[in-house]
Design an enzyme around this catalytic site. Structure first.
Site, PDB file in Angstrom:
ATOM      1  CG  ASN A  14      44.710 -10.548  12.614  1.00 56.21           C
ATOM      2  OD1 ASN A  14      45.586 -10.096  11.887  1.00 56.21           O
ATOM      3  ND2 ASN A  14      44.516 -11.860  12.739  1.00 56.21           N
ATOM      4  CD  GLU A  41      47.902 -13.055  10.755  1.00 57.29           C
ATOM      5  OE1 GLU A  41      48.329 -13.714   9.795  1.00 57.29           O
ATOM      6  OE2 GLU A  41      46.689 -12.755  10.898  1.00 57.29           O
ATOM      7  CE1 TYR A 112      45.390 -15.229  14.088  1.00 60.16           C
ATOM      8  CE2 TYR A 112      47.758 -15.616  14.233  1.00 60.16           C
ATOM      9  CZ  TYR A 112      46.596 -15.557  13.486  1.00 60.16           C
ATOM     10  OH  TYR A 112      46.631 -15.836  12.137  1.00 60.16           O
ATOM     11  CG  ASP A 154      41.774 -13.661  14.538  1.00 61.31           C
ATOM     12  OD1 ASP A 154      40.663 -14.237  14.529  1.00 61.31           O
ATOM     13  OD2 ASP A 154      42.566 -13.697  13.575  1.00 61.31           O
ATOM     14  CG  ASN A 156      41.208 -17.437  13.146  1.00 57.57           C
ATOM     15  OD1 ASN A 156      40.779 -16.976  12.093  1.00 57.57           O
ATOM     16  ND2 ASN A 156      42.474 -17.314  13.501  1.00 57.57           N
ATOM     17  CG  ASP A 257      42.619 -10.624   6.493  1.00 55.17           C
ATOM     18  OD1 ASP A 257      43.268 -10.123   7.431  1.00 55.17           O
ATOM     19  OD2 ASP A 257      42.763 -11.812   6.143  1.00 55.17           O
ATOM     20  CG  HIS A 258      41.149  -9.893  11.035  1.00 54.47           C
ATOM     21  ND1 HIS A 258      40.360 -10.742  11.775  1.00 54.47           N
ATOM     22  CD2 HIS A 258      41.991 -10.690  10.316  1.00 54.47           C
ATOM     23  CE1 HIS A 258      40.703 -11.989  11.513  1.00 54.47           C
ATOM     24  NE2 HIS A 258      41.697 -11.998  10.645  1.00 54.47           N
TER      25      HIS A 258
END
Length: 267
Positions: A14, A41, A112, A154, A156, A257-258
């Protein structure tokens, strides 16, 4: 499967805007040299995707599903890919999935899954309701799969207690709530998917793929979550020879952030 390669190295990341972090992507590709890179993303429409850099680095096969400013997924490959497709599991037109078939007969499904907003309340938070519906639709699709497939991206959701920095503190936080974990478990069981992250790094060892930007020192606090995953169909899971996370990239300049996940197969 025909024309099966002896080895196949797949990375998933991501990237949180591929154009903003293009230098990071280039560095990662030069260092790791995966055969296939799956991005989530990407935050760019198809016509503005920076395809030229990937071609310069040998990634000549592209399957891209983007939209302006939000979401977006892509598969970039050195090996031929075909029969691309995209599912709308949220039923709202968002670009959250793209899939393709490698010439060796293995499918790659890059997803995602929605984050789900801040509050795990179906009535007060429509985004959370949409996330759960997305997972349920994915499960119906997964039940019908027959081809050997790698499902990654991702998700989540951090399913295990050791997939978050503090299980009790995060039980009511979206990404680790029991209802999300139950739905992800149902998805995994629907095709007998093998969670390669936990095949190579068994619980209860910590294995994080995401750290919030809010942390002043993400390494010192290490308040991470395992939100990114690589799953394999049972018939090809034994071909997976390694799986690791690229933790160092979280400290690069202007990081996502990933962090990337890297899985290697040998046939």
């Amino acid at each position: 499967m025909s024309t099966t390669p002896k080895k196949l190295k797949i990375a998933s990341w991501n990237i949180n805007s591929v154009r903003f972090r293009l230098e990071l992507v280039e560095r990662f590709l030069r260092e790791e040299q995966p055969d296939v890179l799956c991005l989530q993303e990407t935050k760019v429409i198809n016509n503005d995707f920076p395809a030229g850099l990937f071609r310069q680095l040998g990634y000549n096969f592209h399957v891209i599903h983007g939209q302006p400013m939000h979401h977006g997924v892509a598969i970039l490959s050195k090996v031929p890919i075909r029969e691309d497709h995209a599912h709308d599991w949220q039923d709202n037109g968002e670009a959250r999935h793209v899939g393709a078939l490698l010439d060796c007969g293995i499918r790659i499904e890059n997803v995602y899954i929605p984050a789900g907003g801040e509050t795990p309340d179906l009535e007060a938070n429509p985004k959370f309701r949409q996330k759960l519906a997305f997972l349920e639709r994915m499960t119906r699709w997964s039940e019908k799969l027959r081809q050997p497939t790698v499902l990654l991206g991702d998700f989540n959701i951090a399913p295990l207690e050791c997939d978050v920095w503090n299980h009790k503190a995060l039980l009511d936080v979206v990404s680790h709530t029991p209802v999300e974990v139950d739905l992800l478990t149902a998805l995994r069981q629907s095709h007998d998917w093998i969670d390669l992250g936990r095949q190579f790094v068994p619980a209860p060892e910590k294995l994080f793929t995401w750290w919030s930007y809010r942390a002043r020192d993400w390494q010192a606090s290490d308040r991470g979550r395992r939100l990114d995953h690589v799953w394999a169909s049972p018939q090809i899971a034994s071909a997976a020879k390694s799986h690791r996370v690229h933790r160092a990239s979280r400290s690069w300049q202007k990081p996502s952030d990933h962090i990337p996940l890297i899985t290697e197969f040998a046939f």
